[in-house]
Motif scaffolding. Structure first.
Motif, PDB file in Angstrom:
ATOM      1  N   LEU A   2       0.832  -1.209   0.000  1.00 37.60           N
ATOM      2  CA  LEU A   2       0.000   0.000   0.000  1.00 37.60           C
ATOM      3  C   LEU A   2       0.866   1.258   0.000  1.00 37.60           C
ATOM      4  O   LEU A   2       0.693   2.154  -0.838  1.00 37.60           O
ATOM      5  N   TYR A   3       1.805   1.351   0.937  1.00 37.09           N
ATOM      6  CA  TYR A   3       2.641   2.546   1.032  1.00 37.09           C
ATOM      7  C   TYR A   3       3.560   2.680  -0.172  1.00 37.09           C
ATOM      8  O   TYR A   3       3.834   3.796  -0.626  1.00 37.09           O
ATOM      9  N   PHE A   4       4.026   1.572  -0.701  1.00 38.06           N
ATOM     10  CA  PHE A   4       4.878   1.627  -1.891  1.00 38.06           C
ATOM     11  C   PHE A   4       4.113   2.242  -3.063  1.00 38.06           C
ATOM     12  O   PHE A   4       4.604   3.137  -3.754  1.00 38.06           O
ATOM     13  N   LEU A   5       2.891   1.775  -3.295  1.00 40.28           N
ATOM     14  CA  LEU A   5       2.097   2.281  -4.417  1.00 40.28           C
ATOM     15  C   LEU A   5       1.711   3.746  -4.216  1.00 40.28           C
ATOM     16  O   LEU A   5       1.680   4.521  -5.179  1.00 40.28           O
ATOM     17  N   GLN A   6       1.431   4.136  -2.973  1.00 36.44           N
ATOM     18  CA  GLN A   6       1.133   5.544  -2.707  1.00 36.44           C
ATOM     19  C   GLN A   6       2.353   6.416  -3.020  1.00 36.44           C
ATOM     20  O   GLN A   6       2.220   7.505  -3.577  1.00 36.44           O
ATOM     21  N   HIS A   7       3.530   5.925  -2.672  1.00 31.95           N
ATOM     22  CA  HIS A   7       4.760   6.671  -2.919  1.00 31.95           C
ATOM     23  C   HIS A   7       5.063   6.779  -4.407  1.00 31.95           C
ATOM     24  O   HIS A   7       5.706   7.722  -4.854  1.00 31.95           O
ATOM     25  N   GLN A   8       4.594   5.805  -5.178  1.00 33.16           N
ATOM     26  CA  GLN A   8       4.871   5.759  -6.614  1.00 33.16           C
ATOM     27  C   GLN A   8       3.787   6.435  -7.453  1.00 33.16           C
ATOM     28  O   GLN A   8       3.709   6.240  -8.666  1.00 33.16           O
ATOM     29  N   ILE A  35       9.138  -3.530  -8.121  1.00 35.06           N
ATOM     30  CA  ILE A  35       9.098  -3.166  -6.707  1.00 35.06           C
ATOM     31  C   ILE A  35      10.315  -3.749  -6.013  1.00 35.06           C
ATOM     32  O   ILE A  35      10.690  -4.901  -6.226  1.00 35.06           O
ATOM     33  N   ARG A  36      10.964  -2.917  -5.167  1.00 37.13           N
ATOM     34  CA  ARG A  36      12.100  -3.390  -4.376  1.00 37.13           C
ATOM     35  C   ARG A  36      11.568  -3.928  -3.056  1.00 37.13           C
ATOM     36  O   ARG A  36      10.837  -3.242  -2.349  1.00 37.13           O
ATOM     37  N   LEU A  37      11.963  -5.152  -2.709  1.00 36.36           N
ATOM     38  CA  LEU A  37      11.446  -5.778  -1.503  1.00 36.36           C
ATOM     39  C   LEU A  37      12.565  -6.067  -0.505  1.00 36.36           C
ATOM     40  O   LEU A  37      13.385  -6.964  -0.720  1.00 36.36           O
ATOM     41  N   PRO A  38      12.607  -5.317   0.606  1.00 33.56           N
ATOM     42  CA  PRO A  38      13.529  -5.680   1.683  1.00 33.56           C
ATOM     43  C   PRO A  38      12.993  -6.902   2.422  1.00 33.56           C
ATOM     44  O   PRO A  38      11.909  -7.403   2.124  1.00 33.56           O
ATOM     45  N   ARG A  45       8.586  -3.036   9.827  1.00 30.98           N
ATOM     46  CA  ARG A  45       9.026  -1.866  10.584  1.00 30.98           C
ATOM     47  C   ARG A  45       8.667  -0.578   9.837  1.00 30.98           C
ATOM     48  O   ARG A  45       8.181   0.392  10.417  1.00 30.98           O
ATOM     49  N   ILE A  46       8.909  -0.592   8.513  1.00 29.47           N
ATOM     50  CA  ILE A  46       8.582   0.573   7.688  1.00 29.47           C
ATOM     51  C   ILE A  46       7.080   0.859   7.754  1.00 29.47           C
ATOM     52  O   ILE A  46       6.644   1.995   7.969  1.00 29.47           O
ATOM     53  N   ALA A  47       6.273  -0.187   7.587  1.00 26.55           N
ATOM     54  CA  ALA A  47       4.819  -0.026   7.589  1.00 26.55           C
ATOM     55  C   ALA A  47       4.321   0.481   8.942  1.00 26.55           C
ATOM     56  O   ALA A  47       3.398   1.303   9.014  1.00 26.55           O
ATOM     57  N   LYS A  48       4.932   0.000  10.035  1.00 24.42           N
ATOM     58  CA  LYS A  48       4.510   0.427  11.374  1.00 24.42           C
ATOM     59  C   LYS A  48       4.776   1.914  11.579  1.00 24.42           C
ATOM     60  O   LYS A  48       3.921   2.641  12.106  1.00 24.42           O
ATOM     61  N   ILE A  49       5.960   2.385  11.142  1.00 23.74           N
ATOM     62  CA  ILE A  49       6.298   3.806  11.275  1.00 23.74           C
ATOM     63  C   ILE A  49       5.334   4.660  10.465  1.00 23.74           C
ATOM     64  O   ILE A  49       4.786   5.652  10.950  1.00 23.74           O
TER      65      ILE A  49
END
Length: 221
Positions: A2-8, A35-38, A45-49
Motif C-alpha cells: 500500500l505505502y509503496f504504491l502511494q509513494h509511486q 518493486i524493491r522488496l527488503p 518496521r517501515i509499515a509500522k512507522i
C-alpha cells in the motif's frame, strides 16, 4: 505494498493511458511494475512507522474539523445577534489577483490541485522540478499568506481552505478562485466562514448546477 504504491503515484500516473478526462492503469501495467522488496521484518518496521504517522495526521485532521465546526457555530451565533450590511464579495475582495507567467523564472513549483484540499485540510502538495517536469496547464494561480482558495467546481465537495502558510513558489489550480480582501476593514478570516457556511455552499452548488444545465441545453439546441 500500500505505502509503496502511494509513494509511486507520480510514476504510475505517467504510465496511465486513456482519454483526456480519465487516466487508467491496465492490469498488465500493474503486474509488470517493479518493486524493491527488503526483508519481511524490514517491511513491517517501515509499515509500522508510516502507519503511526498516518494515525497522527488523521488525529490532527479530526482536530481541525472539530475546530472548524466550532468556528462556524460561533460565527452563526454572532451573525444572528448583530446587525450587518449585505454586500457583494467583489465590493470587499479581489478574485484571482495574481497569476504565474513567463516573467516568473522559477526552477520549481509547489502545486496544490483542487482535489488535494478538503475543508481546510491539505492531503498533498506536489513538488514539481521545472528543469525535469512540465508544469500542469492548470497551475496558474499565485497565493499569498491568508488567501482563501475555493474550488469553483462542485462546491458541495468542500474543496476549499485558508492558506495559513505559503510554501516557496506556491501555485494553485485554476479550478480554484483565489480570494483576497482588498478592504482594510474586512479580513480574510471573516470572509472565509461566510463562504464555507452550509447554506452558502448549498446556494453556490445550485448556481453551479443551473450553469451546467444551461450549457447542456445549448448543446442540444
Amino acid at each position: 505494498l500500500l505505502y509503496f504504491l502511494q509513494h509511486q503515484k507520480k510514476q504510475l500516473l505517467t504510465l496511465a493511458s486513456g482519454g483526456a478526462t480519465r487516466n487508467a492503469l491496465t492490469k498488465q501495467m500493474l503486474e509488470d511494475y517493479p518493486i524493491r522488496l527488503p526483508a519481511l521484518a524490514t517491511q513491517q518496521r517501515i509499515a509500522k512507522i508510516l502507519s503511526t504517522l498516518d494515525d497522527k495526521i488523521e488525529l490532527n485532521n479530526a482536530i481541525n474539523r472539530n475546530l472548524e465546526g466550532q468556528a462556524q457555530i460561533l460565527f452563526k451565533n454572532f451573525e444572528e445577534n448583530k446587525p450587518f450590511n449585505l454586500m457583494k464579495i467583489a465590493d470587499v475582495a479581489e478574485i484571482n489577483p495574481d497569476s504565474f507567467g513567463l516573467k516568473d523564472d522559477w526552477s520549481f513549483v509547489n502545486y496544490l490541485d483542487t482535489s488535494s484540499i478538503t475543508q481546510n485540510v491539505i492531503s498533498e502538495l506536489q513538488y514539481i522540478n521545472l528543469n525535469e517536469e512540465k508544469l500542469p496547464s492548470r497551475a496558474k494561480r499565485k497565493v499569498l499568506e491568508n488567501d482563501i482558495v475555493y474550488s469553483t467546481v462542485r462546491p458541495n465537495q468542500l474543496h476549499f481552505g485558508f492558506i495559513n502558510e505559503v510554501k516557496p513558489n506556491m501555485l494553485v489550480s485554476t479550478g480554484f478562485a483565489v480570494i483576497r480582501s482588498k478592504n482594510p476593514l474586512v479580513s480574510n478570516e471573516y470572509i472565509y466562514p461566510n463562504l464555507t457556511k452550509r447554506d452558502t455552499i448549498e446556494k453556490l452548488q445550485q448556481i453551479a448546477e443551473q450553469i451546467i444545465q444551461l450549457c447542456e441545453d445549448k448543446r442540444e439546441e
